[in-house]
Write a protein that holds these residues in place. Structure first.
Motif, short mmCIF file in Angstrom:
data_model
loop_
_atom_site.label_atom_id
_atom_site.label_comp_id
_atom_site.label_asym_id
_atom_site.label_seq_id
_atom_site.Cartn_x
_atom_site.Cartn_y
_atom_site.Cartn_z
N ALA A 47 0.81 -1.06 -0.06
CA ALA A 47 0.11 0.04 -0.11
C ALA A 47 0.85 1.24 0.05
O ALA A 47 1.72 1.28 0.72
CB ALA A 47 -0.96 0.14 1.15
N ASP A 48 0.60 2.12 -1.08
CA ASP A 48 1.47 3.25 -0.84
C ASP A 48 0.95 4.28 0.25
O ASP A 48 -0.39 4.06 0.76
CB ASP A 48 0.87 4.26 -2.32
CG ASP A 48 1.73 3.57 -3.37
OD1 ASP A 48 2.78 2.95 -3.18
OD2 ASP A 48 1.54 4.10 -4.68
N ILE A 85 4.90 4.16 -8.62
CA ILE A 85 5.75 4.84 -9.54
C ILE A 85 7.10 3.81 -9.98
O ILE A 85 7.62 4.24 -11.02
CB ILE A 85 6.32 6.08 -9.11
CG1 ILE A 85 7.28 5.94 -8.01
CG2 ILE A 85 5.23 7.10 -8.72
CD1 ILE A 85 7.95 7.28 -7.48
N TYR A 86 7.15 2.68 -9.27
CA TYR A 86 8.18 1.78 -9.70
C TYR A 86 7.78 0.58 -10.54
O TYR A 86 6.68 0.32 -10.38
CB TYR A 86 9.00 1.55 -8.68
CG TYR A 86 9.67 2.39 -7.60
CD1 TYR A 86 10.88 2.68 -7.88
CD2 TYR A 86 9.22 2.89 -6.80
CE1 TYR A 86 11.62 3.81 -7.32
CE2 TYR A 86 9.66 4.00 -6.02
CZ TYR A 86 10.98 4.58 -6.08
OH TYR A 86 11.63 5.34 -5.78
N SER A 90 11.07 -4.07 -10.34
CA SER A 90 12.24 -3.31 -9.54
C SER A 90 11.44 -3.62 -7.77
O SER A 90 12.24 -3.86 -7.19
CB SER A 90 12.03 -1.85 -9.63
OG SER A 90 13.06 -1.17 -8.70
N SER A 91 10.45 -3.14 -7.70
CA SER A 91 9.85 -3.19 -6.14
C SER A 91 9.83 -4.68 -5.74
O SER A 91 9.95 -4.68 -4.43
CB SER A 91 8.57 -2.33 -6.08
OG SER A 91 7.49 -3.34 -6.99
N ARG A 183 1.52 16.00 -6.98
CA ARG A 183 2.72 15.78 -6.34
C ARG A 183 2.85 16.31 -4.68
O ARG A 183 3.35 15.53 -3.88
CB ARG A 183 3.80 16.32 -7.20
CG ARG A 183 5.31 16.26 -6.51
CD ARG A 183 6.34 17.12 -7.18
NE ARG A 183 6.03 18.48 -7.14
CZ ARG A 183 6.50 19.02 -5.70
NH1 ARG A 183 7.38 18.51 -5.00
NH2 ARG A 183 6.39 20.37 -5.87
N GLU A 184 2.23 17.37 -4.70
CA GLU A 184 2.19 17.85 -3.31
C GLU A 184 1.23 17.41 -2.42
O GLU A 184 1.72 17.35 -1.24
CB GLU A 184 2.02 19.59 -3.51
CG GLU A 184 3.35 20.29 -4.17
CD GLU A 184 2.97 21.72 -4.08
OE1 GLU A 184 1.93 22.20 -3.07
OE2 GLU A 184 3.46 22.37 -4.86
#
Length: 282
Positions: A47-48, A85-86, A90-91, A183-184
């Protein structure tokens, strides 16, 4: 999250329509969530930390909670970065601790999910005062969500108010705005952000200008895309005063939107005091 049936004839109507068969393998793409978990030896929930991802996490845990044979296979992976985002390859190599999904975590998840669905934001605010360590990223997510309630002084949520500030600083392209807000703040996706921009332009007393005089038909996606691609936004005089925290958007415009299970209207406007981090009742 149910098994595929006759109601899932059209693409994008079943929860696994976008899943690659390379990942689902012999399980296929027609199963429901519970069956998918049943057919796996173990299940890791990654989970992000973003607020919406934390909401999805507590919802999933609440859904799976009654299925004890599935819960026994679950573990939870949390990070301080955005996993999405990966690339998966990779993750998958990350050596991250997998936390067991204990009764404490399940109870907290159900508590949080029911709090967000409640008819007032009070249960979510009350949850901030409790021990939330069982789901490490939950507290930050709850605060970010509460910040999206109308502000005490401006009547705008944090993303709406940040939109005005960014435009005042010269960020005028809608798509660039959406990227910066994502992003913010990370609370709303790009489609939701575009709807926020529309709401700040097409209202009784606009705080933004720069779009066409009339909004296109809902199904005219090409015109909508062109408008958000080509326009340049600016603050109206009223918008500048709201941005300066001198006027209240809600005193000049009708409000009707949902925050979780809370219906927000001018007569029933729950607010968030960003300075004291407190909830302000109508």
């Amino acid at each position: 999250m149910e098994p595929r049936s006759a109601v899932h004839v059209d693409f994008d109507t079943h929860w696994l329509d976008f899943a690659s068969s390379r990942w689902t393998g012999s399980i296929g793409r027609d199963v429901g969530l519970v069956e998918l978990c049943e057919r796996c030896d173990s299940v890791e929930l990654w989970a992000d930390p973003r607020p919406n991802d934390q909401l999805v996490l507590v919802w999933l845990l609440d859904v799976l909670r009654p299925h004890r044979h599935v819960v026994a296979k679950l573990s939870l992976v949390q990070t301080d970065v955005e996993i999405g985002i990966y690339r998966g390859e990779s993750s998958a190599k990350w050596q991250l601790p997998a936390l067991a999904v204990t009764d404490e975590r399940l109870e907290l998840a159900s508590w949080a999910w029911n709090a967000y669905r409640a008819p007032t934001p009070e249960p979510c605010f009350d949850l901030l005062m409790q021990d939330r360590s069982a789901i490490p990223q939950l507290r930050a997510a709850l605060i970010a969500l509460l910040e999206e309630l109308p502000g005490r002084d401006t009547g705008l949520g944090a993303t709406e108010l940040r939109t005005l500030d960014l435009i005042a600083d010269g960020v005028t392209r809608p798509r660039v705005l959406s990227s910066e807000l994502n992003r913010e703040r990370g609370v709303f996706d790009f489609q939701e952000t575009s709807l926020i921009l529309d709401g700040l332009v097409y209202c009784r007393s606009p705080v933004l200008a720069g779009f066409s005089a009339e909004i296109e038909a809902p199904d005219d996606l090409q015109a909508r895309d062109s408008r958000h691609r080509d326009s340049r936004l600016s603050l109206t005089d009223f918008g500048q005063e709201v941005s300066d925290r001198e006027l209240d958007f809600s005193q000049h415009n009708p409000i009707h939107r949902w925050w979780g299970g809370t219906e927000l209207t001018n007569e029933r406007l729950w607010r968030w005091d960003a300075e004291s981090r407190t909830l302000v009742a109508p």
